[in-house]
Scaffold this motif. Structure first.
Motif: not given
Length: 446
Positions: A66-75, A117-127
């Motif tokens: 699973s992947i998502a962008y959180q701010g400028g970081w890829l998680v 972790m089971h799930k990550i979500a896109s976010s404009a700020s904190e992870a």
């Protein structure tokens, strides 16, 4: 003149004449033909590319699910439930290195009891994401390498700012100023700023309050399966495939990729407010069903437009159509109608499995593992050559006012990718996950 002197003079004259003859005959030997000792390569951090216009495989990220962008970081989450944070920042080799995020307080060796972790979500700020036991977990990607503040002062990867907000959650989404979460019963919970009614609830006296508020349940909704947050807007998908929305999607601060926005936490909505383009900028607290959609199976949003896929695999979009991100050419429209009030189907793609909304571009994944893209391509985030449009009013640069950037309202295929199973769009960057668990990135690199 002596004989020896005459001999020396003759040799000197012959050398000069031969040299002049070679110069006149030219050309000089090709430097490729000259054998030289190889020089050691010195890679300057300043020479690292600012954009990657073609997909590039991230080294050392393997077995990712699973992947998502959180701010400028890829998680990313791997197959063991471990969390990784990656920023393709300038470094030796221009690659950067994924960092392990430990959901505990201590650095060093892995803690067997640390949160998975089971799930990550896109976010404009904190992870933000969900643990495997349904807890909402928040952390800060830019601080995962800080020295641990408790006990040992050795530098390492640790987290001491985790907030387990509620348990038994099935979905979560966060904008810069507010958060939504869904529990196992299908109820929606919200917290954060409420200037546009994006929390979906009144105060204790039944009055609207624009102030930030703690966690509370959003009333008046059926059983919800998924949520999405934008800058000042909230969306929810119920088990019948209906989409509900509240807050305000048309605040004009979102134009030009956030160039014109106010300071963080600054109220943007006001009673009876109208934008310079005549759009509604008033708060809307009560969730209302979004009309004009067939039954939907997933939704996504990052800032100022909403994406949906219906149960037949067709994509839909509504909100701001900057850079043609919703499938319409803004250059052919008047400025007053670049905001798309009603959902419209995006044509030109086969049946889809997933969508991902960035700030001014969108990614689409079809059933064959092919990635498509629309919107702004100023940093190469579409991953494909697109025609150059020259109307800066409709697609102003995110980096400097007055410039114009390439964009495409027609979905384009992202080339040079293996079969893909997951996608993630950020502010001006894109990522994809292939079937072998490798991650590919393109767009803004630093």
């Amino acid at each position: 003149m002596s004989l020896n002197a005459k001999l020396r003079w003759s040799v000197f004259t012959l050398v000069i004449i031969t040299g002049l003859g070679l110069y006149a005959a030219g050309p000089w030997p090709n430097t490729k033909d000259v054998q030289r000792a190889p020089l050691p390569q010195q890679i300057s951090v300043a020479s690292c590319p600012r954009e990657r216009t073609e997909p590039w495989k991230v080294p050392a990220l393997e077995h990712i699910v699973s992947i998502a962008y959180q701010g400028g970081w890829l998680v990313a989450i791997d197959s063991e439930g471990r969390t990784w944070s990656y920023l393709a920042q300038p470094s030796e080799g221009c690659a950067g290195a994924p960092q392990r995020v430990y959901m505990g307080r201590h650095a060093g060796d892995e803690d067997p009891s640390s949160t998975r972790m089971h799930k990550i979500a896109s976010s404009a700020s904190e992870a933000i994401g969900l643990s495997n036991d349904g807890r909402v977990v928040r952390w800060y990607n830019d601080r995962v390498n800080d020295a641990c503040p408790h006990g040992s002062r050795q530098p390492g990867t640790c987290q001491d700012r985790i907030a387990d907000v509620r348990r038994d959650m099935t979905d979560v989404s966060r904008s810069h100023e507010h958060l939504l979460a869904v529990d196992r019963e299908g109820a929606v919970w919200s917290e954060g700023m409420n200037d546009c009614g994006q929390l979906g609830r009144f105060d204790g006296q039944g009055q609207f309050s624009p102030e930030s508020r703690g966690y509370g349940r959003v009333p008046g909704l059926p059983k919800i399966t998924a949520v999405a947050t934008g800058s000042r807007y909230s969306a929810a998908l119920d088990e019948e495939g209906r989409v509900w929305g509240w807050g305000n999607l048309s605040t004009s601060w979102a134009l030009a990729g956030g160039i014109y926005h106010a300071e963080p936490m600054a109220p943007l909505c006001r009673p009876a407010g109208r934008s310079a383009m005549g759009l509604d900028e008033t708060p809307h607290v009560l969730p209302m069903q979004v009309t004009g959609l067939p039954p939907v199976r997933l939704i996504d949003m990052f800032q100022n437009f909403v994406l949906a896929i219906d149960r037949d695999g067709h994509p839909w979009a509504w909100g701001y159509d900057e850079c043609g991100v919703t499938g319409r050419d803004p250059k052919a429209l008047a400025a007053q109608v670049t905001f798309q009030r009603q959902p419209q189907r995006i044509e030109g793609m086969p049946s889809l499995l997933a969508v991902s909304a960035g700030v001014r571009h969108a990614l689409f994944l079809d059933k064959n593992g092919v990635v498509w893209a629309t919107g702004n391509d100023g940093a190469g985030q579409l991953g494909a050559m697109v025609p150059r449009h020259t109307d800066p009013r409709q697609c102003a640069s995110s980096e400097e006012l007055g410039a114009d950037e390439n964009y495409s309202e027609v979905p384009v295929k992202v080339p040079s990718l293996p079969p893909i199973v997951g996608i993630a769009a950020g502010r001006d960057r894109s990522a994809a996950l292939d079937r072998d668990g490798h991650v590919w990135i393109w767009g803004r690199n630093r």
